[in-house]
Motif scaffolding. Structure first.
Motif, PDB file in Angstrom:
ATOM      1  N   HIS A  70     -13.097 -56.029 -26.578  1.00 35.17           N
ATOM      2  CA  HIS A  70     -13.378 -55.481 -25.453  1.00 35.17           C
ATOM      3  C   HIS A  70     -14.482 -54.651 -25.158  1.00 35.17           C
ATOM      4  N   SER A  71     -15.317 -54.130 -24.148  1.00 35.00           N
ATOM      5  CA  SER A  71     -15.938 -53.046 -24.219  1.00 35.00           C
ATOM      6  C   SER A  71     -15.031 -51.743 -23.779  1.00 35.00           C
ATOM      7  N   LYS A  72     -13.526 -51.650 -23.353  1.00 34.97           N
ATOM      8  CA  LYS A  72     -12.626 -50.778 -22.732  1.00 34.97           C
ATOM      9  C   LYS A  72     -11.616 -50.574 -24.311  1.00 34.97           C
ATOM     10  N   GLY A  73     -12.341 -51.266 -25.479  1.00 31.89           N
ATOM     11  CA  GLY A  73     -10.741 -51.413 -26.467  1.00 31.89           C
ATOM     12  C   GLY A  73     -10.664 -49.771 -27.461  1.00 31.89           C
ATOM     13  N   ASP A  74      -9.836 -49.563 -27.235  1.00 32.69           N
ATOM     14  CA  ASP A  74      -8.913 -48.416 -28.456  1.00 32.69           C
ATOM     15  C   ASP A  74      -9.563 -48.343 -29.737  1.00 32.69           C
ATOM     16  N   GLN A  75      -9.505 -49.951 -30.283  1.00 38.97           N
ATOM     17  CA  GLN A  75      -9.956 -49.857 -31.390  1.00 38.97           C
ATOM     18  C   GLN A  75     -11.804 -50.565 -32.055  1.00 38.97           C
ATOM     19  N   ASN A  76     -12.266 -49.981 -30.723  1.00 37.94           N
ATOM     20  CA  ASN A  76     -13.842 -50.818 -31.096  1.00 37.94           C
ATOM     21  C   ASN A  76     -14.425 -50.504 -31.386  1.00 37.94           C
ATOM     22  N   LYS A  77     -15.237 -50.352 -32.468  1.00 41.69           N
ATOM     23  CA  LYS A  77     -15.507 -48.928 -33.425  1.00 41.69           C
ATOM     24  C   LYS A  77     -16.895 -49.991 -33.475  1.00 41.69           C
ATOM     25  N   SER A  78     -17.156 -50.135 -33.066  1.00 38.36           N
ATOM     26  CA  SER A  78     -18.193 -50.741 -33.077  1.00 38.36           C
ATOM     27  C   SER A  78     -19.277 -50.148 -31.653  1.00 38.36           C
ATOM     28  N   ARG A  79     -18.433 -50.035 -30.833  1.00 46.86           N
ATOM     29  CA  ARG A  79     -18.644 -50.158 -29.793  1.00 46.86           C
ATOM     30  C   ARG A  79     -19.652 -51.292 -28.535  1.00 46.86           C
ATOM     31  N   VAL A  80     -18.808 -51.950 -29.066  1.00 48.87           N
ATOM     32  CA  VAL A  80     -19.335 -53.527 -28.109  1.00 48.87           C
ATOM     33  C   VAL A  80     -19.899 -53.062 -27.157  1.00 48.87           C
ATOM     34  N   ASN A  81     -20.145 -53.983 -26.551  1.00 52.00           N
ATOM     35  CA  ASN A  81     -20.241 -53.445 -24.783  1.00 52.00           C
ATOM     36  C   ASN A  81     -20.951 -54.657 -24.657  1.00 52.00           C
ATOM     37  N   ASP A  82     -21.024 -55.662 -24.909  1.00 49.44           N
ATOM     38  CA  ASP A  82     -21.148 -57.593 -24.513  1.00 49.44           C
ATOM     39  C   ASP A  82     -20.288 -58.270 -22.797  1.00 49.44           C
ATOM     40  N   PRO A  83     -20.944 -58.135 -21.815  1.00 48.34           N
ATOM     41  CA  PRO A  83     -20.150 -58.414 -20.680  1.00 48.34           C
ATOM     42  C   PRO A  83     -19.811 -60.327 -20.532  1.00 48.34           C
ATOM     43  N   GLU A  84     -20.413 -61.305 -21.335  1.00 44.54           N
ATOM     44  CA  GLU A  84     -20.039 -62.163 -21.822  1.00 44.54           C
ATOM     45  C   GLU A  84     -18.631 -62.245 -22.845  1.00 44.54           C
ATOM     46  N   ILE A  85     -19.188 -61.493 -23.042  1.00 48.54           N
ATOM     47  CA  ILE A  85     -17.480 -60.864 -24.420  1.00 48.54           C
ATOM     48  C   ILE A  85     -16.662 -60.750 -23.524  1.00 48.54           C
ATOM     49  N   ASP A  86     -16.883 -59.923 -22.840  1.00 53.94           N
ATOM     50  CA  ASP A  86     -15.246 -59.063 -21.980  1.00 53.94           C
ATOM     51  C   ASP A  86     -14.762 -60.405 -21.404  1.00 53.94           C
ATOM     52  N   ALA A  87     -15.868 -60.991 -20.776  1.00 55.01           N
ATOM     53  CA  ALA A  87     -15.075 -61.385 -19.381  1.00 55.01           C
ATOM     54  C   ALA A  87     -14.461 -63.030 -20.197  1.00 55.01           C
ATOM     55  N   LEU A  88     -14.728 -63.599 -21.683  1.00 53.66           N
ATOM     56  CA  LEU A  88     -13.803 -64.616 -22.115  1.00 53.66           C
ATOM     57  C   LEU A  88     -12.955 -63.731 -22.738  1.00 53.66           C
ATOM     58  N   LYS A 100     -19.322 -66.234 -30.474  1.00 58.14           N
ATOM     59  CA  LYS A 100     -20.501 -64.990 -29.656  1.00 58.14           C
ATOM     60  C   LYS A 100     -20.148 -63.803 -30.786  1.00 58.14           C
ATOM     61  N   VAL A 101     -19.697 -63.327 -30.903  1.00 57.95           N
ATOM     62  CA  VAL A 101     -19.063 -61.833 -32.072  1.00 57.95           C
ATOM     63  C   VAL A 101     -19.640 -62.580 -33.620  1.00 57.95           C
ATOM     64  N   SER A 102     -19.674 -63.256 -33.663  1.00 60.38           N
ATOM     65  CA  SER A 102     -20.305 -63.783 -34.866  1.00 60.38           C
ATOM     66  C   SER A 102     -21.481 -63.717 -35.129  1.00 60.38           C
ATOM     67  N   ASP A 103     -22.211 -64.479 -33.518  1.00 63.79           N
ATOM     68  CA  ASP A 103     -23.646 -64.608 -33.249  1.00 63.79           C
ATOM     69  C   ASP A 103     -24.419 -63.347 -34.220  1.00 63.79           C
ATOM     70  N   LYS A 104     -23.580 -61.850 -32.783  1.00 66.44           N
ATOM     71  CA  LYS A 104     -24.575 -61.072 -32.612  1.00 66.44           C
ATOM     72  C   LYS A 104     -23.721 -59.606 -34.220  1.00 66.44           C
ATOM     73  N   MET A 105     -22.747 -60.615 -34.517  1.00 65.91           N
ATOM     74  CA  MET A 105     -22.428 -59.612 -36.310  1.00 65.91           C
ATOM     75  C   MET A 105     -22.182 -58.518 -35.979  1.00 65.91           C
ATOM     76  N   TYR A 106     -21.239 -58.635 -33.963  1.00 63.19           N
ATOM     77  CA  TYR A 106     -21.295 -57.322 -34.251  1.00 63.19           C
ATOM     78  C   TYR A 106     -20.392 -56.316 -35.091  1.00 63.19           C
ATOM     79  N   TYR A 107     -19.781 -56.982 -36.620  1.00 68.41           N
ATOM     80  CA  TYR A 107     -18.721 -56.632 -37.243  1.00 68.41           C
ATOM     81  C   TYR A 107     -19.091 -57.557 -38.064  1.00 68.41           C
ATOM     82  N   VAL A 108     -19.707 -56.961 -39.128  1.00 67.96           N
ATOM     83  CA  VAL A 108     -19.906 -57.780 -40.171  1.00 67.96           C
ATOM     84  C   VAL A 108     -18.411 -58.208 -41.397  1.00 67.96           C
ATOM     85  N   PRO A 109     -18.215 -58.623 -41.233  1.00 66.29           N
ATOM     86  CA  PRO A 109     -16.449 -59.379 -42.094  1.00 66.29           C
ATOM     87  C   PRO A 109     -17.288 -59.253 -43.364  1.00 66.29           C
TER      88      PRO A 109
END
Length: 602
Positions: free
Chosen positions: A510-528, A551-560
């Motif tokens: 989530h865009s406000k998450g304290d462990q959002n290390k990639s600084r993800v800011n995706d309104p669709e993900i926030d809504a979900l 959605k996170v996998s498609d964008k690969m905001y994190y590469v696990p």
């Protein structure tokens, strides 16, 4: 095994060299240790048949338990802070988990899936209103603080005033607060035994957050308001099952049992207050070879053996008990400074290319030695982490398999393909600009370090050029990279092991998450993320969380990555009892497992 096996051969070569070095160190250290304690034998006997190819079945032996004894295990470093509200480091959180309480905790026991059921800790019970916006907790009667420190705290009962002061302190100091700040409107304490959370919005799984071992720890009001120095041993006073007794930096930290902890059990001598043990000691021992030698010598009582060493260690210590378990719910990953306008990894094609450069099956095969151990009769489950939900104990209901059909189109970005990765790199216009990769070493152990190293030639193979910066955990990586997201392009490491899927959702993506290390800011993900918070039907919530993973996998905001994503064995001294019968995950072990451990020896 991977499609061409090239990296597997490379990694096997590296591993063989490393094992030869480690093995030599082990023999030397082990021989010295055996000599010191006067034990004979310990040789391999000419290479016989290896250890028993079975897992020792955990049994609840509480009824036969004998009280007393000190459980000796290792830690890889000193805690960076003794106050879990002042540091989110796993080293500080583990101290907090031993000493302090939560309102709730996770239930453990034979046949209970880790993290599947909550039960009371400082709270005996709770009620929730119809729309899940008000949660009322009744505190446990006679919940005692540790018998140490000033009279204002020493041995007195926990009150709602302590809980309120602790919560205020948590909000003031703790870097993990974002999810509760987003959810909780206010906390009220209508009387000394009642705590009421009034939420800003409906949050159906709020009880899971109150059981999380990565969030809110309850101190005394004296600790929370600064009357006690909670960063010193004498000021660490809680209501948990263990009392912090002493610490010798770089040597060990000692905990003794809280004689007035609330949970009781019937043992061989009748009903007693838990813990059964007198205490536990964590010896500083970052080096794997030394850990192995000291376990074989009998100087530590548990050892997380690497799979490649399993047969050899169990041959040297034939009476060791073996507990085979899936890995903990732990995410390892590359993450990206996406709010840096000059970061080339803002282009999702490069993130996808990085993912496709990783031979996940090859890493699992080589470092887990899966095929070899299966041929010896050891059952080794394996799996891949999803981009925001790890594969492992405690989270299987929520995890979406990156290799399964349900991942959909996003699954293509997990497939190992150097050729396709190169095409993505070229399409993104990357022409070899050097980027930085920040990480750390030593603190997570040599298993993590070795697997980190294995990724680097894979990145080079698809054309990436990087400046690899492995930095000191305490002074640089944790405070700057991990906590403040102070890095330039790419970082790599573990994510703190959350105890609830809601934390993986909100805190990580989530865009406000304290462990959002990639600084993800995706309104669709926030809504979900917000949608799953109010869903009371577990299956429907699971479907939303699967959507988030796609959605996170498609964008690969994190590469696990797949560090440790295979079953493994922990070895126990032959007299340790109740290991494996009260399993949990995250930081809950000291409260949810250790109180029932006991030592079956004279």
């Amino acid at each position: 095994m991977s499609e061409n096996g090239y990296w597997s051969r490379v990694m096997l070569s590296r591993l063989s060299r490393r094992r030869a070095i480690a093995g030599a160190a082990t023999v030397g250290a082990g021989a010295a240790a055996l000599s010191v304690i006067g034990c004979g034998g310990g040789g391999d006997g000419g290479g016989g048949g290896g250890g028993q190819a079975t897992t020792d079945k955990p049994q609840d032996t509480t009824a036969q338990a004998k009280a007393g004894g000190v459980y000796r295990i290792i830690q890889t470093a000193d805690p960076v802070n003794l106050d879990p509200n002042r540091s989110t480091s796993f080293t500080a959180q583990e101290v907090g988990a031993r000493v302090y309480s939560r309102l709730l905790k996770f239930q453990t026991g034979p046949d209970i899936t880790p993290l599947s059921k909550t039960t009371g800790d400082a709270a005996e019970s709770f009620e929730v209103n119809a729309d899940a916006t008000q949660w009322t907790f009744k505190l446990r009667k006679g919940m005692k603080f540790h018998p140490k420190g000033p009279a204002s705290v020493n041995g007195r009962d926990l009150t709602a005033e302590d809980v309120k002061a602790s919560y205020d302190y948590f909000l003031e100091r703790n870097g993990n607060k974002a999810i509760l700040v987003d959810i909780v409107d206010k906390m009220e304490t209508p009387d000394n035994s009642t705590v009421v959370f009034k939420l800003k919005k409906q949050y159906a799984p709020f009880q899971e957050l109150m059981a999380s071992s990565a969030l809110f720890w309850i101190m005394s009001k004296q600790g929370a308001t600064g009357e006690l120095d909670t960063q010193k041993v004498e000021g660490v006073i809680g209501t948990g099952p263990w009392i912090l007794d002493s610490q010798t930096p770089s040597v060990e930290i000692n905990f003794k049992r809280h004689p007035n902890w609330y949970e009781k059990a019937r043992i061989s001598t009748g009903e007693v207050s838990l813990p059964i043990l007198d205490g536990h000691t964590h010896v500083n021992m970052p080096d794997y070879a030394q850990q192995q030698a000291q376990f074989i010598a009998g100087n530590i009582m548990a050892f997380a053996v690497r799979n490649p060493d399993l047969a050899d260690v169990t041959r040297q210590k034939a009476d060791a008990q073996k507990l085979g378990v899936p890995p903990g719910w732990l995410l390892s990953m590359f993450y990206f400074k996406l709010d840096n306008p000059n970061n080339p990894f803002r282009d999702e094609r490069l993130r996808r290319a990085l993912s496709m450069a990783i031979d996940r099956d090859g890493i699992i095969e080589v470092f887990g030695e899966v095929s070899k151990l299966k041929s010896q009769g050891f059952d080794i489950p394996t799996g891949w982490n999803n981009a925001c939900v790890p594969w492992g104990d405690g989270g299987m209901f929520w995890w979406l398999d990156p290799k399964g059909k349900d991942i959909g189109a996003a699954g293509q970005w997990y497939k190992y393909s150097v050729e396709e990765a190169k095409k993505l790199v070229s399409a993104a216009g990357y022409t070899g600009q050097t980027f930085t990769i920040n990480t750390t070493n030593t603190i997570y152990g040599t298993t993590f370090d070795n697997q980190t190293e294995a990724h680097l030639p894979m990145l080079s193979a698809v054309g990436f050029k990087y400046d690899f910066k492995s930095e000191d955990y305490t002074s640089k990586y944790f405070p700057e990279v991990y906590t403040k997201f102070n890095y330039e392009h790419v970082a790599y490491g573990y994510n703190t092991p959350f105890a609830t899927v809601g934390e993986y959702m909100y805190r990580l993506v989530h865009s406000k998450g304290d462990q959002n290390k990639s600084r993800v800011n995706d309104p669709e993900i926030d809504a979900l993320v917000l949608k799953q918070e109010v869903e009371t039907d577990q299956n429907k919530r699971q479907a939303i969380i699967h959507d988030i993973q796609r959605k996170v996998s498609d964008k690969m905001y994190y590469v696990p990555t797949v560090v440790g994503r295979w079953g493994s064995f922990t070895l126990f001294a032959p007299y340790v009892r109740n290991f494996g019968s009260f399993r949990t995950a995250a930081y809950g072990t000291s409260v949810e497992s250790y109180p029932r451990y006991w030592l079956d020896r004279a």
